[in-house]
Scaffold this active site. Structure first.
Site, PDB file in Angstrom:
ATOM      1  NE  ARG A   1      -3.656   0.269   2.360  1.00  0.00           N
ATOM      2  CZ  ARG A   1      -4.103   0.814   3.496  1.00  0.00           C
ATOM      3  NH1 ARG A   1      -3.916   0.203   4.636  1.00  0.00           N
ATOM      4  NH2 ARG A   1      -4.723   1.964   3.480  1.00  0.00           N
TER       5      ARG A   1
ATOM      6  CG  ASN B   1      -8.072   9.771   3.389  1.00  0.00           C
ATOM      7  OD1 ASN B   1      -8.927   8.999   3.803  1.00  0.00           O
ATOM      8  ND2 ASN B   1      -8.303  10.631   2.419  1.00  0.00           N
TER       9      ASN B   1
ATOM     10  CG  ASP C   1      -3.920   9.121   1.012  1.00  0.00           C
ATOM     11  OD1 ASP C   1      -3.686  10.275   1.455  1.00  0.00           O
ATOM     12  OD2 ASP C   1      -4.993   8.817   0.449  1.00  0.00           O
TER      13      ASP C   1
ATOM     14  CG  HIS D   1      -7.940   6.676  11.056  1.00  0.00           C
ATOM     15  ND1 HIS D   1      -8.950   6.353  10.187  1.00  0.00           N
ATOM     16  CD2 HIS D   1      -8.545   6.881  12.259  1.00  0.00           C
ATOM     17  CE1 HIS D   1     -10.124   6.384  10.833  1.00  0.00           C
ATOM     18  NE2 HIS D   1      -9.899   6.705  12.079  1.00  0.00           N
TER      19      HIS D   1
ATOM     20  CB  CYS E   1      12.950  -1.071  16.825  1.00  0.00           C
ATOM     21  SG  CYS E   1      13.400   0.453  17.649  1.00  0.00           S
TER      22      CYS E   1
ATOM     23  CB  CYS F   1      14.047  -1.556  21.754  1.00  0.00           C
ATOM     24  SG  CYS F   1      12.605  -1.512  20.669  1.00  0.00           S
TER      25      CYS F   1
HETATM   26  N1  APR Z   1     -15.421  11.736  -4.201  1.00  0.00           N
HETATM   27  C1  APR Z   1     -16.046  11.783  -3.011  1.00  0.00           C
HETATM   28  N2  APR Z   1     -16.414  10.682  -2.340  1.00  0.00           N
HETATM   29  C2  APR Z   1     -16.189   9.494  -2.919  1.00  0.00           C
HETATM   30  C3  APR Z   1     -15.541   9.368  -4.158  1.00  0.00           C
HETATM   31  C4  APR Z   1     -15.164  10.561  -4.816  1.00  0.00           C
HETATM   32  N3  APR Z   1     -14.548  10.547  -6.019  1.00  0.00           N
HETATM   33  N4  APR Z   1     -15.433   8.051  -4.442  1.00  0.00           N
HETATM   34  C5  APR Z   1     -15.988   7.381  -3.427  1.00  0.00           C
HETATM   35  N5  APR Z   1     -16.444   8.237  -2.492  1.00  0.00           N
HETATM   36  C6  APR Z   1     -17.095   7.964  -1.214  1.00  0.00           C
HETATM   37  C7  APR Z   1     -17.853   6.659  -1.150  1.00  0.00           C
HETATM   38  O1  APR Z   1     -19.179   6.839  -1.633  1.00  0.00           O
HETATM   39  C8  APR Z   1     -17.812   6.374   0.344  1.00  0.00           C
HETATM   40  O2  APR Z   1     -18.929   6.943   0.991  1.00  0.00           O
HETATM   41  O3  APR Z   1     -16.075   7.844  -0.250  1.00  0.00           O
HETATM   42  C9  APR Z   1     -16.535   7.059   0.825  1.00  0.00           C
HETATM   43  C10 APR Z   1     -15.423   6.143   1.237  1.00  0.00           C
HETATM   44  O4  APR Z   1     -15.847   5.422   2.328  1.00  0.00           O
HETATM   45  P1  APR Z   1     -14.911   4.389   3.100  1.00  0.00           P
HETATM   46  O5  APR Z   1     -14.227   3.491   2.123  1.00  0.00           O
HETATM   47  O6  APR Z   1     -15.750   3.805   4.163  1.00  0.00           O
HETATM   48  O7  APR Z   1     -13.764   5.303   3.700  1.00  0.00           O
HETATM   49  P2  APR Z   1     -13.742   6.177   5.013  1.00  0.00           P
HETATM   50  O8  APR Z   1     -15.061   6.789   5.313  1.00  0.00           O
HETATM   51  O9  APR Z   1     -12.550   7.043   4.897  1.00  0.00           O
HETATM   52  O10 APR Z   1     -13.448   5.091   6.118  1.00  0.00           O
HETATM   53  C11 APR Z   1     -13.125   5.542   7.393  1.00  0.00           C
HETATM   54  O11 APR Z   1     -12.631   3.411   8.201  1.00  0.00           O
HETATM   55  O12 APR Z   1     -12.004   1.481   7.300  1.00  0.00           O
HETATM   56  C12 APR Z   1     -11.612   2.475   8.185  1.00  0.00           C
HETATM   57  O13 APR Z   1      -9.551   3.324   8.878  1.00  0.00           O
HETATM   58  C13 APR Z   1     -10.352   3.154   7.732  1.00  0.00           C
HETATM   59  O14 APR Z   1      -9.901   5.518   7.568  1.00  0.00           O
HETATM   60  C14 APR Z   1     -10.815   4.505   7.250  1.00  0.00           C
HETATM   61  C15 APR Z   1     -12.103   4.690   8.020  1.00  0.00           C
END
Ligand code: APR
Length: 244
Positions: free
Chosen positions: A70, A102, A104, A119, A147, A150
């Site tokens: 990733r 995020n 990333d 996160h 590490c 340690c």
């Molecule tokens: N623009 C805006 N929103 C979008 C787009 C886009 N181009 N493409 C997809 N989405 C939306 C989807 O419809 C969805 O509602 O982004 C959302 C992504 O949802 P998740 O995959 O659930 O991501 P997130 O809400 O960030 O998850 C939260 O949960 O799984 C854990 O730690 C992980 O940080 C993550 C957290």
């Protein structure tokens, strides 16, 4: 795209603007959202089974390799117009805060500063024992590497399911949500707590809530404005409409 004049006015006059982002903001950079199917070698694994302390304990090499994959994916991805528009928005409004789920690093690469990372960040590595950030470690064939201080395993500096959020990050986010005039929830499914409660906290305290997401979420019915479209199109259009 038709944008509501009242919303544009709110953007122009808001003093404190807070943005919460999720995986959807990076979708247009080619980073798969967390709930999307994985590809290739990793298709057989559910991310929820890899992003836990138990998974790391059970099979540290597997979890390290998944994050290495990733990390490579996000290092090759580029910030998209949504990330860039948010970096620009920060320059335009009086007080601005960006809270992200995020890991990333794309907001930071787009120029956003002081990002509150709920996160963690996949580009950072820490000691699995004491959490100290490690930037260099001796070459070895071991996976995960150890590490240098340690001899415990190294791991990504991200928050796994069941772990606490970084100290202070949630407290700051709550305070910001409580105190803002305008709150944007962008590209998040609004399912994962405690981040999901931040927009509601803002609404309870009188903020205008804007959601940007192509789909409905549990938050949509609380939003004053639900803009159904990809963040990479909606955000630049908003910034352009207000500031030209
Ligand atoms: N623009 C805006 N929103 C979008 C787009 C886009 N181009 N493409 C997809 N989405 C939306 C989807 O419809 C969805 O509602 O982004 C959302 C992504 O949802 P998740 O995959 O659930 O991501 P997130 O809400 O960030 O998850 C939260 O949960 O799984 C854990 O730690 C992980 O940080 C993550 C957290």
């Amino acid at each position: 795209m038709v944008l509501d004049d009242v919303l544009l006015k709110y953007m122009q006059t808001a003093v404190r603007v807070v943005v919460l982002t999720g995986a959807g903001v990076s979708a247009e950079s080619g980073v798969p959202t967390f709930r999307q199917a994985q590809t290739g070698l990793w298709a057989q694994y559910d991310p929820h089974d890899l992003a836990t302390p138990q998974a790391f304990q059970r099979n540290p090499a597997l979890v390290w390799e998944w994050y290495a994959w990733r990390r490579d994916l996000v290092s090759k991805a580029q910030p998209n117009p949504a990330h860039l528009a948010l970096a620009e928005l920060a320059q335009r409004v009086d007080q601005f805060a960006l809270i992200t789920q995020n890991v990333d690093n794309l907001h930071q690469r787009a120029g956003s500063q002081n990002v509150i990372e709920l996160h963690g960040n996949i580009t950072r590595i820490k000691c699995a024992d004491d959490g100290r950030i490690v930037t260099n470690w001796p070459e070895s064939d071991e996976t995960p590497p150890k590490c240098p201080d340690c001899d415990h395993y190294l791991r990504p500096d991200v928050v796994w399911f069941g772990e606490n959020l970084p100290r202070g990050a949630l407290e700051r986010a709550i305070q910001l949500a409580r105190d803002c005039d305008l709150f944007f929830s962008i590209g998040t499914s609004a399912l994962v707590q405690p981040a999901a409660s931040l927009p509601l906290l803002a609404v309870e305290n009188g903020a205008v809530l804007v959601e940007i997401n192509p789909d409905q979420t549990p938050l949509t019915r609380y939003a004053d404005y639900a803009l159904h479209g990809p963040a990479g199109e909606v955000l630049p259009a908003l910034v352009q409409a207000v500031w030209g």
